[in-house]
Design a protein around this motif. Structure first.
Motif, short mmCIF file in Angstrom:
data_model
loop_
_atom_site.label_atom_id
_atom_site.label_comp_id
_atom_site.label_asym_id
_atom_site.label_seq_id
_atom_site.Cartn_x
_atom_site.Cartn_y
_atom_site.Cartn_z
N ILE A 1 0.84 -1.20 0.00
CA ILE A 1 0.00 0.00 0.00
C ILE A 1 0.88 1.25 0.00
O ILE A 1 0.65 2.19 -0.77
CB ILE A 1 -0.95 0.00 1.22
CG1 ILE A 1 -1.99 -1.11 1.08
CG2 ILE A 1 -1.61 1.37 1.40
CD1 ILE A 1 -2.78 -1.38 2.35
N CYS A 2 1.90 1.25 0.86
CA CYS A 2 2.78 2.42 0.97
C CYS A 2 3.58 2.64 -0.30
O CYS A 2 3.80 3.78 -0.72
CB CYS A 2 3.70 2.26 2.18
SG CYS A 2 2.81 2.33 3.74
N LYS A 3 4.03 1.56 -0.94
CA LYS A 3 4.77 1.69 -2.19
C LYS A 3 3.88 2.25 -3.29
O LYS A 3 4.34 3.05 -4.12
CB LYS A 3 5.37 0.35 -2.60
CG LYS A 3 6.59 0.00 -1.79
CD LYS A 3 7.23 -1.30 -2.27
CE LYS A 3 8.52 -1.56 -1.52
NZ LYS A 3 9.20 -2.78 -1.97
N THR A 4 2.62 1.86 -3.29
CA THR A 4 1.68 2.39 -4.29
C THR A 4 1.40 3.87 -4.04
O THR A 4 1.45 4.68 -4.96
CB THR A 4 0.36 1.59 -4.27
OG1 THR A 4 0.65 0.22 -4.56
CG2 THR A 4 -0.63 2.13 -5.28
N LEU A 5 1.12 4.21 -2.79
CA LEU A 5 0.84 5.61 -2.46
C LEU A 5 2.05 6.52 -2.68
O LEU A 5 1.90 7.68 -3.04
CB LEU A 5 0.39 5.73 -0.99
CG LEU A 5 -0.98 5.16 -0.65
CD1 LEU A 5 -1.20 5.20 0.85
CD2 LEU A 5 -2.07 5.93 -1.37
N GLY A 6 3.24 5.98 -2.45
CA GLY A 6 4.45 6.78 -2.56
C GLY A 6 5.17 6.63 -3.89
O GLY A 6 6.29 7.11 -4.04
N ASN B 1 6.25 8.30 -9.75
CA ASN B 1 5.58 8.90 -10.90
C ASN B 1 4.10 9.15 -10.71
O ASN B 1 3.57 10.16 -11.15
CB ASN B 1 5.78 8.02 -12.14
CG ASN B 1 7.24 7.90 -12.52
OD1 ASN B 1 7.97 8.88 -12.48
ND2 ASN B 1 7.66 6.70 -12.87
N GLU B 2 3.41 8.22 -10.07
CA GLU B 2 1.96 8.29 -9.98
C GLU B 2 1.43 8.52 -8.56
O GLU B 2 0.24 8.73 -8.38
CB GLU B 2 1.34 6.99 -10.52
CG GLU B 2 1.70 6.67 -11.95
CD GLU B 2 1.15 7.66 -12.96
OE1 GLU B 2 0.05 8.22 -12.73
OE2 GLU B 2 1.83 7.91 -13.97
N GLY B 3 2.30 8.44 -7.57
CA GLY B 3 1.85 8.52 -6.18
C GLY B 3 1.75 9.93 -5.63
O GLY B 3 1.82 10.92 -6.36
N LEU B 4 1.60 10.00 -4.33
CA LEU B 4 1.51 11.27 -3.63
C LEU B 4 2.84 12.01 -3.63
O LEU B 4 3.89 11.38 -3.64
CB LEU B 4 1.07 11.03 -2.19
CG LEU B 4 -0.27 10.37 -1.95
CD1 LEU B 4 -0.43 9.98 -0.49
CD2 LEU B 4 -1.40 11.26 -2.40
N THR B 5 2.78 13.32 -3.58
CA THR B 5 3.98 14.13 -3.42
C THR B 5 4.31 14.23 -1.94
O THR B 5 3.47 13.91 -1.08
CB THR B 5 3.76 15.55 -3.97
OG1 THR B 5 2.76 16.21 -3.17
CG2 THR B 5 3.35 15.53 -5.44
N GLY B 6 5.51 14.69 -1.62
CA GLY B 6 5.90 14.88 -0.23
C GLY B 6 4.93 15.76 0.54
O GLY B 6 4.48 15.40 1.63
#
Length: 70
Positions: free
Chosen positions: A17-22, A25-30
């Protein structure tokens, strides 16, 4: 209404889940991660790490603090 207790999320599932969200290219920004964690009242304990590890560490710490065995 009673408070519901949910079982902890398995470590490998949580990591995915964390790898997908982070995802870079496609995940959340900092800044989006900071906002998300703040709104969810989850402490951002590792803001200098990679995005997915930052999320993972915050989620694990949250589960540990809330007496959920991880």
């Amino acid at each position: 209404m009673s408070k519901q207790i949910h079982p902890p999320i398995n470590g490998s599932v949580l990591e995915g889940i964390c790898k997908t969200l982070g995802d870079t290219n496609e995940g959340l920004t900092g800044p989006e991660i900071s906002k998300f964690l703040q709104e969810a009242v989850i402490e951002d304990i590792d803001f200098s790490n990679t995005k997915w590890k930052r999320l993972f560490n915050a989620f694990v710490e949250y589960q540990n603090k809330n007496q959920i065995i991880f």
